[in-house]
Enzyme design. Sequence first.
Site, PDB file in Angstrom:
ATOM      1  N   SER A 185      13.979  22.359 -15.869  1.00  0.00           N
ATOM      2  CA  SER A 185      12.830  22.952 -16.043  1.00  0.00           C
ATOM      3  C   SER A 185      13.035  24.425 -16.552  1.00  0.00           C
ATOM      4  CB  SER A 185      12.036  23.355 -14.590  1.00  0.00           C
ATOM      5  OG  SER A 185      11.550  24.418 -14.693  1.00  0.00           O
ATOM      6  N   HIS A 234       0.823  -1.217  -0.002  1.00  0.00           N
ATOM      7  CA  HIS A 234      -0.031   0.009  -0.121  1.00  0.00           C
ATOM      8  C   HIS A 234       0.777   1.271   0.094  1.00  0.00           C
ATOM      9  CE1 HIS A 234      -3.481  -2.629   1.223  1.00  0.00           C
ATOM     10  NE2 HIS A 234      -2.532  -3.235   1.923  1.00  0.00           N
ATOM     11  N   LYS A 288      15.610  22.143 -10.703  1.00  0.00           N
ATOM     12  CA  LYS A 288      14.759  20.600 -11.087  1.00  0.00           C
ATOM     13  C   LYS A 288      15.492  19.715 -11.779  1.00  0.00           C
ATOM     14  CE  LYS A 288      10.393  20.674 -11.061  1.00  0.00           C
ATOM     15  NZ  LYS A 288       9.476  19.623 -10.398  1.00  0.00           N
ATOM     16  N   GLU A 310       9.248   8.814 -17.210  1.00  0.00           N
ATOM     17  CA  GLU A 310       7.582   9.351 -17.406  1.00  0.00           C
ATOM     18  C   GLU A 310       7.397   9.099 -18.456  1.00  0.00           C
ATOM     19  OE1 GLU A 310       6.876  13.194 -14.319  1.00  0.00           O
ATOM     20  OE2 GLU A 310       8.528  13.491 -15.737  1.00  0.00           O
TER      21      GLU A 310
END
Length: 448
Positions: free
Chosen positions: A265, A144, A271, A278
Amino acid sequence: MNKDISNYTVSIQYDRRLYQEDILASKVHSKMLAKQGIIPKRDSEIICEGLDVISNEIQNETFPWKSELEDIHMNIEARLKEKVGSLAGKLHTARSRNDQVATDMRMFCKKSCIQSLELLTSLQSCILNRAEEHSGLIMSGYTHLQKAQPVLFAHHMLAYFQMLERDKLRFRGCYDTSDVLPLGSGALGGVPYPIDRSFVASKLGFKRISANSMDAVSDRDYLIEYQLAASICMMHLSRLAEELILWSSQEFGYITLDATHTTGSSIMPQKRNPDYAEIARGKTGRVYGNLISILTTLKGLPLTYNRDMQEDKEGHFDSVDTLNQTLRVFCAMIGNMTVNADKITRAAETGQMLATDVADYLVSKGLPFREAHTIVSKICDYARDNKKEVHSLSLKEYKKFSQTFDGDVLLINLKSSVESRDVVGGTAPNRVSNAIKEARQQLEVSDE
Ligand code: ARG
């Protein structure tokens, strides 16, 4: 006809990828026709030479593609006529585009399976290397997405090895289903010539020959199987992608992805976004789309060939490219990421990770597991309230919850926890080092 409309049936912009298969199958077909006395041997030789010239033209990008000729088969045949004259027309004796395209696609699908299998093996080996490198590293195991029990980092990595092993089974299965020669089925009912299908099958490397000509020209099951295998494999990769994304977040910090697999970024200078992982996670969707697409295209089609079936190709090419590229990306990403061992171990030291071990300890002293569970659950509440970990409590504290506790409870630690899970498939270090050995052997076998 208006060009916009006439282009509707054209497939040459994508089915030119079948040119090697198409030319090879044509050469073998013409040799077979000559061997059987259906066309003169000299004609077959001229046809084969012409096809070789065409193959070179395509390779050198000098081939004059014509969209009005619609597909790869007609482009090559028309070019052959320009090269060798009207005897080019003899090539299509005892053959139809229906069994021709079915043959090309089966050959292509077999090649696709082999490529994907090789890349899967490479990724397995990248995963195995990282597991071996950190074979003693203990980390938090999750259920979980909540801390559950300590496991070895290698054990976690090897879970992906197993998923990819099952993927390989599916691609091998797809290879086998594809390994049937349709050529000789003609348009649908067979051909009225004394052809030799076994000769063609053996020259083209097909293990079997189709048993029913109507099925042979209509069947695209093998392409569905590739799409299914690719979809399941992408699903596995998307789960790995998700973990890499999570693990590389500041909150986890378990790994640092190599700078080549992250991007900055445009606005936030600090970043390092995990874009490769992704995109891999995102591309899973398009492969599922290709699976649904081929299933839907074939649904309800009457026998035998219908032009709908031309729609089998783009999705196949797209899934092969997407999957293979994704497998290559993962190999690089896994191979080049930094495993932050300190951070991983420190994280495993918090979160009451050894609660189950303390319960198992009470069981070893004769308590029923359910009773032990209730006691340790209270101990966990106490530990949390006092900002402590169950495994750092004193004997005095333990005894407040049960008199069964003895001094040996203080020996419970992360290492004793993983060591205790000494069952087949468990995370005990000796089990995991055996699993690593077995995985190495499996890879050697799949290399053969
Ligand atoms: N381009 C076609 C396809 O890929 C080749 C077969 C055409 N056959 C036909 N009867 N029109 O399906």
